[in-house]
Enzyme design. Structure first.
Site, PDB file in Angstrom:
ATOM      1  N   GLY A  69     -27.147  16.037  -6.047  1.00  7.71           N
ATOM      2  CA  GLY A  69     -28.480  16.332  -5.539  1.00  7.71           C
ATOM      3  C   GLY A  69     -29.008  17.653  -6.070  1.00  7.71           C
ATOM      4  N   THR A  70     -28.122  18.629  -6.211  1.00  8.84           N
ATOM      5  CA  THR A  70     -28.533  19.930  -6.764  1.00  8.84           C
ATOM      6  C   THR A  70     -29.019  19.774  -8.198  1.00  8.84           C
ATOM      7  OG1 THR A  70     -27.046  21.196  -5.331  1.00  8.84           O
ATOM      8  CG2 THR A  70     -27.710  22.229  -7.393  1.00  8.84           C
ATOM      9  N   GLN A 177     -32.183  15.372   3.209  1.00  5.18           N
ATOM     10  CA  GLN A 177     -31.808  15.194   4.608  1.00  5.18           C
ATOM     11  C   GLN A 177     -32.440  13.973   5.260  1.00  5.18           C
ATOM     12  OE1 GLN A 177     -29.526  16.713   6.336  1.00  5.18           O
ATOM     13  NE2 GLN A 177     -29.019  18.241   4.793  1.00  5.18           N
ATOM     14  N   ALA A 195     -26.575  11.518  -2.391  1.00 11.24           N
ATOM     15  CA  ALA A 195     -25.912  10.397  -1.734  1.00 11.24           C
ATOM     16  C   ALA A 195     -24.993  10.809  -0.597  1.00 11.24           C
ATOM     17  CB  ALA A 195     -25.126   9.585  -2.768  1.00 11.24           C
ATOM     18  N   HIS A 196     -24.329  11.948  -0.713  1.00 16.49           N
ATOM     19  CA  HIS A 196     -23.366  12.299   0.334  1.00 16.49           C
ATOM     20  C   HIS A 196     -24.049  12.692   1.643  1.00 16.49           C
ATOM     21  CE1 HIS A 196     -24.226  16.414  -1.073  1.00 16.49           C
ATOM     22  NE2 HIS A 196     -23.747  16.833   0.071  1.00 16.49           N
ATOM     23  N   CYS A 320     -22.403  36.382  10.172  1.00 14.86           N
ATOM     24  CA  CYS A 320     -20.967  36.647  10.191  1.00 14.86           C
ATOM     25  C   CYS A 320     -20.146  35.429   9.792  1.00 14.86           C
ATOM     26  CB  CYS A 320     -20.536  37.156  11.558  1.00 14.86           C
ATOM     27  SG  CYS A 320     -21.364  36.364  12.925  1.00 14.86           S
TER      28      CYS A 320
END
Length: 460
Positions: A69-70, A177, A195-196, A320
């Protein structure tokens, strides 16, 4: 173990597993070859493309598969910008885009382009009018996610697309998403997915570019995937991705209604079960399975570890919990509390019993973390005495500066101030958020000899 981090990666859908195993036997050959095995592989690839295109709402020849996707985002942004280089080099993004979009924007700016970042409201949504106002004669591309990955807020894509279309500017939508829940409405120009996120295998993205959109693929040329995704196709994974997308879409309506009811339980009950909690994100225009809240006086990393020990896998945008020690850019853009942040994203099939058990475990877990940090009890009352105070929290990370502020606010008279010295970037977000939650006045910040001084006036 209850897995509540589907927004990061959804569990592999059974249909994806079946399709993956079947295509390992049938789809191993080169789909560009004309012999029997190649033709068989080509049929599988074409069928997967048609199935994915139907789910996206585009033509099969408008869609290509990418290694992630990236990569789809980076290729989409770079190709759309290059295709309109004669118009200009201005790029518009929202302040809450996924890091893949923001990194692409940074690379574009480093290469001499200009970028406008459109802000969001406290719910995490952009104002379509702000996008329209950001459009310029030299605007080459605008980007907007369909729904936020951290707080679940759905964006007004249709209205932004209308403004972009009127100005002749293409709109790239990161639909990672939301694509498993339905098509993206609106007249978008470029769309990406992963896909994931919907229960397919990792390592498969998709990039859809509408006909008529000027698009110039960047990098060395390749004859595969219309030249937009070079390299040999991972055909078994692509087949599994397309099969699982079709499967989750068939289940989407019923499952969305069920998950909305479960996340609504969390949204409404957590503030009553845990003191000093801020639930963030739009209460209604949001993804079905995502709910995010932040807890005052809590170390987010410790809270996640304790919830993991209790059998729950959740995510966080607290500073954090990151290597950079800065709060999530999404929470920062929204101006909401970042410390003790918890994102619950329920995968399809989540049992109601697991949600109930989470609601039983959470109060005690938060209380234990607060006790370890020496946080003030929720029942403590303020005391009216003493002069203005200075709290030295230099060198101490979230949520300690806010805890120390809460401990001493009662030691100054009404109208008096507390000056908190901190060199933690999260304090710039969390101290104003604490003031809003506790009814105190945030005066502002000043540069100090070391770090920054945050001024808080006691009003009650």
């Amino acid at each position: 173990m209850a897995y509540f981090d589907a927004a990061s990666a959804a569990p592999l859908h059974p249909v994806a597993r079946q399709a993956l195993l079947a295509s390992l036997d049938e789809g191993w050959a080169d789909p560009a070859r004309l012999y029997r095995e190649g033709r068989r592989a080509r049929l599988l690839l074409d069928a997967a493309r048609e199935a994915a295109a139907e789910c996206v709402g585009c033509r099969p020849d408008e869609l290509v598969f990418t290694p992630s996707g990236t990569r789809a985002v980076h290729s989409g942004v770079a190709g759309a910008l290059a295709g309109r280089r004669r118009v200009g080099s201005h790029l518009i993004v929202s302040a809450v885009e996924h890091s893949s979009v923001l990194h692409a924007a940074e690379a574009h700016e480093a290469g001499g382009g200009s970028v406008t970042q459109v802000g969001v409201d406290r719910a995490g949504a952009v104002d379509p009018a702000a996008y329209a106002a950001a459009l310029r004669e030299d605007t080459a591309l605008a980007c907007l996610q369909s729904a936020n990955h951290e707080v679940g807020t759905e964006q007004p894509v249709s209205r932004v697309a209308e403004a972009c279309r009127a100005a002749g500017v293409p709109l790239l939508v990161d639909a990672a998403q939301s694509l498993g829940w339905g098509r993206v409405e609106g007249d978008w120009s470029v769309l990406t997915g992963s896909a994931h996120k919907w229960g397919g295998p990792s390592g498969v993205g998709l990039l859809a570019v509408r006909k008529g959109v000027r698009f110039a693929p960047q990098g060395p040329g390749d004859e595969r995937e219309s030249g937009r995704a070079p390299g040999f196709e991972n055909l078994p994974a692509i087949v599994a991705a397309a099969a699982s997308l079709r499967a989750v879409r068939a289940e989407a309506a019923a499952e969305a209604a069920r998950l909305r009811e479960l996340t609504e339980r969390i949204r409404t009950r957590v503030p009553g079960l845990v003191p000093d909690v801020e639930v963030v994100g739009d209460p209604s225009r949001r993804l079905p399975g995502v709910v995010t809240f932040s807890c005052l006086y809590v170390d987010g990393e410790t809270l996640l570890h304790e919830l993991d020990r209790a059998g729950f896998s959740v995510s966080s945008g607290s500073s954090c919990t990151s290597s950079t020690l800065t709060p999530s850019h999404v929470l920062k853009a929204m101006g909401v509390l970042s410390e003790g942040n918890v994102r619950v994203s329920l995968p399809p099939g989540t049992a109601a019993e697991d949600v109930e058990r989470f609601l039983e475990v959470l109060p005690g877990t938060v209380a234990a973390v607060r006790e370890k940090l020496g946080a003030p009890a929720a029942t403590e009352t303020v005391r009216a005495a003493g002069p203005d105070l200075v709290v030295d929290a230099l060198g101490r990370r979230c949520p300690i500066p806010v805890i120390e502020l809460a401990k001493v606010i009662g030691d100054v008279p009404v109208g008096g101030t507390v000056r908190v010295l901190s060199d933690d970037e999260a304090a710039r977000l969390d101290i104003p958020a604490w003031c809003e939650m506790r009814g105190q006045e945030y005066v502002g910040e000043e540069q100090a000899e070391r770090g920054t001084a945050y001024l808080v006036r006691r009003t009650s």
